[in-house]
Design a protein around this motif. Structure first.
Motif, short mmCIF file in Angstrom:
data_model
loop_
_atom_site.label_atom_id
_atom_site.label_comp_id
_atom_site.label_asym_id
_atom_site.label_seq_id
_atom_site.Cartn_x
_atom_site.Cartn_y
_atom_site.Cartn_z
N ALA A 24 16.00 -11.80 -4.61
CA ALA A 24 14.87 -12.74 -4.57
C ALA A 24 13.81 -12.20 -3.63
O ALA A 24 14.07 -11.88 -2.49
CB ALA A 24 15.36 -14.10 -4.09
N ALA A 25 12.59 -12.09 -4.10
CA ALA A 25 11.52 -11.53 -3.28
C ALA A 25 10.23 -12.26 -3.60
O ALA A 25 10.01 -12.72 -4.72
CB ALA A 25 11.37 -10.04 -3.55
N GLY A 26 9.36 -12.35 -2.62
CA GLY A 26 8.07 -12.96 -2.82
C GLY A 26 6.98 -11.95 -2.55
O GLY A 26 7.20 -10.75 -2.57
N ALA A 27 5.76 -12.46 -2.30
CA ALA A 27 4.68 -11.57 -1.90
C ALA A 27 5.04 -10.90 -0.58
O ALA A 27 5.83 -11.42 0.20
CB ALA A 27 3.39 -12.37 -1.77
N THR A 28 4.47 -9.73 -0.35
CA THR A 28 4.83 -8.94 0.82
C THR A 28 3.60 -8.57 1.63
O THR A 28 2.59 -8.15 1.07
CB THR A 28 5.56 -7.65 0.39
N THR A 29 3.69 -8.74 2.96
CA THR A 29 2.66 -8.26 3.88
C THR A 29 3.34 -7.55 5.04
O THR A 29 4.23 -8.11 5.67
CB THR A 29 1.81 -9.42 4.43
N ILE A 30 2.90 -6.33 5.31
CA ILE A 30 3.35 -5.60 6.49
C ILE A 30 2.32 -5.87 7.59
O ILE A 30 1.12 -5.68 7.37
CB ILE A 30 3.45 -4.09 6.22
N GLU A 31 2.79 -6.32 8.76
CA GLU A 31 1.89 -6.71 9.83
C GLU A 31 2.26 -6.00 11.14
O GLU A 31 3.41 -5.64 11.37
CB GLU A 31 1.95 -8.22 10.06
N SER A 32 1.25 -5.85 11.99
CA SER A 32 1.45 -5.38 13.36
C SER A 32 0.39 -6.05 14.22
O SER A 32 -0.79 -6.04 13.86
CB SER A 32 1.34 -3.86 13.46
N GLY A 33 0.81 -6.66 15.30
CA GLY A 33 -0.13 -7.38 16.16
C GLY A 33 -0.82 -8.53 15.48
O GLY A 33 -1.96 -8.88 15.82
N GLY A 34 -0.16 -9.13 14.47
CA GLY A 34 -0.73 -10.27 13.77
C GLY A 34 -1.72 -9.94 12.69
O GLY A 34 -2.31 -10.83 12.08
N ALA A 35 -1.93 -8.65 12.41
CA ALA A 35 -2.89 -8.22 11.38
C ALA A 35 -2.19 -7.34 10.36
O ALA A 35 -1.20 -6.66 10.67
CB ALA A 35 -4.04 -7.45 12.03
N GLY A 77 3.00 -3.49 0.99
CA GLY A 77 4.32 -2.97 0.70
C GLY A 77 4.38 -1.87 -0.34
O GLY A 77 5.46 -1.37 -0.65
N THR A 78 3.22 -1.46 -0.88
CA THR A 78 3.20 -0.44 -1.92
C THR A 78 2.94 0.94 -1.33
O THR A 78 2.64 1.09 -0.15
CB THR A 78 2.13 -0.77 -2.97
N ASN A 79 3.03 1.95 -2.20
CA ASN A 79 2.74 3.34 -1.84
C ASN A 79 3.59 3.83 -0.66
O ASN A 79 3.11 4.53 0.23
CB ASN A 79 1.25 3.52 -1.52
N GLY A 80 4.86 3.48 -0.68
CA GLY A 80 5.75 3.93 0.38
C GLY A 80 6.22 5.35 0.15
O GLY A 80 6.40 5.80 -0.99
N SER A 81 6.41 6.09 1.24
CA SER A 81 6.92 7.45 1.14
C SER A 81 7.66 7.83 2.42
O SER A 81 7.35 7.32 3.50
CB SER A 81 5.79 8.46 0.88
N LEU A 82 8.65 8.71 2.29
CA LEU A 82 9.29 9.33 3.44
C LEU A 82 8.56 10.63 3.70
O LEU A 82 8.52 11.51 2.84
CB LEU A 82 10.77 9.59 3.17
N ASP A 83 7.96 10.76 4.89
CA ASP A 83 7.10 11.90 5.18
C ASP A 83 7.77 12.98 6.02
O ASP A 83 7.45 14.15 5.89
CB ASP A 83 5.84 11.41 5.90
#
Length: 229
Positions: A24-35, A77-83
């Protein structure tokens, strides 16, 4: 072809990993410092990294005491990569195995793309979300050189993602009371037996390699990151 030597195999997921079906998953936001945050995160191990497999030679287990990875992701949450993935600690060039020798691990063809991060509204395993790499992924190529001293053998084994299910690593926000290491103040990722499959190797190679570890996850500046709906 780019190569980083002495990497930790399980790091595939966090930029490398439970093999997952539908969650089960919903919309995704990655945040840091509230932004919203788009950029690079760094994972540093909080526990030993263990790699386990069974072959004609019996159980083969490698233990790595230090490991680090860098991964990139967009704020949705898109365009993820291991660099990048490396063993940065001086004086610890190799991981040790249960056959009295060392294991050297190399990642070929970085960065590995085709991944991302997803918020888990069901909080499966008490997690807040997960990082994933889609599978099959022909770019993934991790080579382990197993110096099995007590057996007088050296095995060279290459692993990849050849299955049909995503490879996932559980994510826990820094304020999650159920995160794997409660005494650590940062967000964390957890591997719990996630697998890579053998794509090429000598006769004593395990057919798959399972990884277990816990990682701290922060931005390159050391700031906390969270995954939210």
């Amino acid at each position: 072809m780019r190569k980083l030597t002495r990497v930790a195999l399980p790091l595939l997921g966090a930029g490398a990993l439970v093999l997952g079906g539908a969650t089960a998953a919903g919309a995704t936001t990655i945040e840091s410092g509230g932004a919203p945050f788009s950029g690079t995160v760094v994972g540093t191990n909080l526990s030993n990294v263990t790699l386990t497999g069974v072959s004609s030679l019996g159980l083969i287990q490698t233990t790595c005491t230090s490991a680090e990875l860098q991964a990139s992701v967009d704020s949705d949450g898109t365009n993820g990569s291991l660099d990048a993935a490396d063993m940065p600690t001086a004086g610890n060039p190799d991981c040790t195995n249960n056959k009295g020798g060392t294991t050297q691990i190399e990642a070929f063809g970085l960065p590995y793309t085709g991944g991302g991060a997803t918020y888990d509204s069901a909080h499966t395993n008490n997690r807040d979300g997960y990082i994933y790499i889609n599978s099959p992924n022909p770019a993934v190529n991790i080579e382990a050189t197993l110096n099995l001293t007590s057996l007088g053998r050296v095995e060279t084994c290459s692993y990849g993602l050849t299955g049909t299910k995503q490879l996932q690593i559980d994510l826990y926000n820094h304020n999650n009371p159920n995160k794997p290491v409660p005494g650590n103040p940062h967000s964390q990722g957890r591997l719990a037996g996630q697998q890579l499959q053998l794509i090429n190797g000598t006769s004593g190679c395990p057919s798959s390699a399972s990884a277990s570890a816990t990682f701290q996850i922060v931005t390159t500046s050391g700031a906390d990151v969270t995954i939210a709906p």
